[in-house]
Design an enzyme around this catalytic site. Structure first.
Site, short mmCIF file in Angstrom:
data_model
loop_
_atom_site.label_atom_id
_atom_site.label_comp_id
_atom_site.label_asym_id
_atom_site.label_seq_id
_atom_site.Cartn_x
_atom_site.Cartn_y
_atom_site.Cartn_z
N ALA A 37 0.83 -1.20 0.00
CA ALA A 37 0.00 0.00 0.00
C ALA A 37 0.87 1.26 0.00
O ALA A 37 1.94 1.29 0.62
CB ALA A 37 -0.91 0.00 1.22
N ASP A 38 0.40 2.29 -0.70
CA ASP A 38 1.09 3.59 -0.74
C ASP A 38 2.53 3.46 -1.25
O ASP A 38 3.42 4.20 -0.83
CB ASP A 38 1.09 4.24 0.65
CG ASP A 38 -0.33 4.42 1.18
OD1 ASP A 38 -1.21 4.85 0.40
OD2 ASP A 38 -0.55 4.12 2.37
N ARG A 39 2.75 2.49 -2.14
CA ARG A 39 4.07 2.23 -2.72
C ARG A 39 5.13 1.82 -1.68
O ARG A 39 6.34 1.93 -1.93
CB ARG A 39 4.57 3.42 -3.54
CG ARG A 39 3.68 3.72 -4.75
CD ARG A 39 4.31 4.73 -5.68
NE ARG A 39 3.45 4.97 -6.83
CZ ARG A 39 3.43 4.24 -7.95
NH1 ARG A 39 4.24 3.20 -8.04
NH2 ARG A 39 2.63 4.54 -8.94
N LEU A 40 4.68 1.36 -0.53
CA LEU A 40 5.61 0.83 0.47
C LEU A 40 5.73 -0.67 0.22
O LEU A 40 5.22 -1.50 0.99
CB LEU A 40 5.11 1.14 1.88
CG LEU A 40 4.94 2.63 2.20
CD1 LEU A 40 4.44 2.82 3.64
CD2 LEU A 40 6.26 3.37 1.99
#
Length: 207
Positions: A182-185
């Site tokens: 999620a959220d490019r994490l």
């Protein structure tokens, strides 16, 4: 380190100490979710001038210490593999939002392995292997079709493997697993070792 600092709902994704087992598990899952060619990899090689080439090939086996694919030995990719003895590839599955990157050394598989896989292919695919002078210029598609028709008559219903066709084995020195977050994490773990080492060193990478 081992990938044991993941949230509980993602532990199973990276489960195990053997990267080849993880790769087999990911591929098995992709077989259920990817619409086309879940075993396709983008194979990278380098020519004599140091200029890279990338093309899609089909990965046919994940062995205990290597990845195997098959091709025409007179092709550009085969010439570059023979010249450098090194290659890299990436497998990416949109349905799972995962990818695997591999870098390593390359050697031909045995004639027996190439024969066994070739004979498992459909007769049409076998004729196609005989007909295609891969990577060389072709004046028209009809020329290729005519050649395939001639070879079908000549070779019959059970053509043997042509001497210019067979497999390569990539033995990795590095295997990286990437999983969308999620959220490019994202989650990234890499397994590394030299040819002289017997154990993998594992570490988490920034996404």
């Amino acid at each position: 380190m081992k990938p044991n600092d993941l949230s509980s709902d993602r532990q199973g994704v990276f489960a195990g100490d053997d990267p080849f087992e993880i790769a087999r598990n990911w591929l098995a899952e992709a077989m259920e979710t990817e619409a086309n060619d879940p075993n396709a990899v983008a194979l990278a090689t380098v020519d004599d001038a140091g200029l890279p080439n990338v093309r899609m090939v089909l990965l046919k086996e994940i062995q205990s210490d290597s990845f195997v694919f098959f091709t025409n030995y007179t092709s550009a990719k085969a010439a570059e593999l023979d010249s450098t003895g090194k290659a890299a590839f990436v497998m990416h599955w949109k349905s799972l939002r995962r990818q695997i990157r591999v870098r390593g050394t390359v050697t031909p598989v045995s004639d027996a392995e190439s024969d066994a896989y070739f004979l498992s292919r459909s007769v049409f695919s076998r004729i196609g292997a005989w007909a295609s002078d891969q990577s060389s210029p072709l004046d028209s598609r009809q020329t290729l079709v005519n050649r395939a028709e001639e070879l079908t008559k000549k070779l019959g219903e059970n053509p043997e493997r042509p001497p210019f066709w067979g497999g390569f084995r990539i033995k990795p020195v590095e295997i990286e697993f990437w999983c969308d977050g999620a959220d490019r994490l994202h989650d990234r773990f890499v397994w590394r070792k030299t040819e002289q080492e017997t154990q993998w060193a594992t570490s988490r990478l920034n996404p």
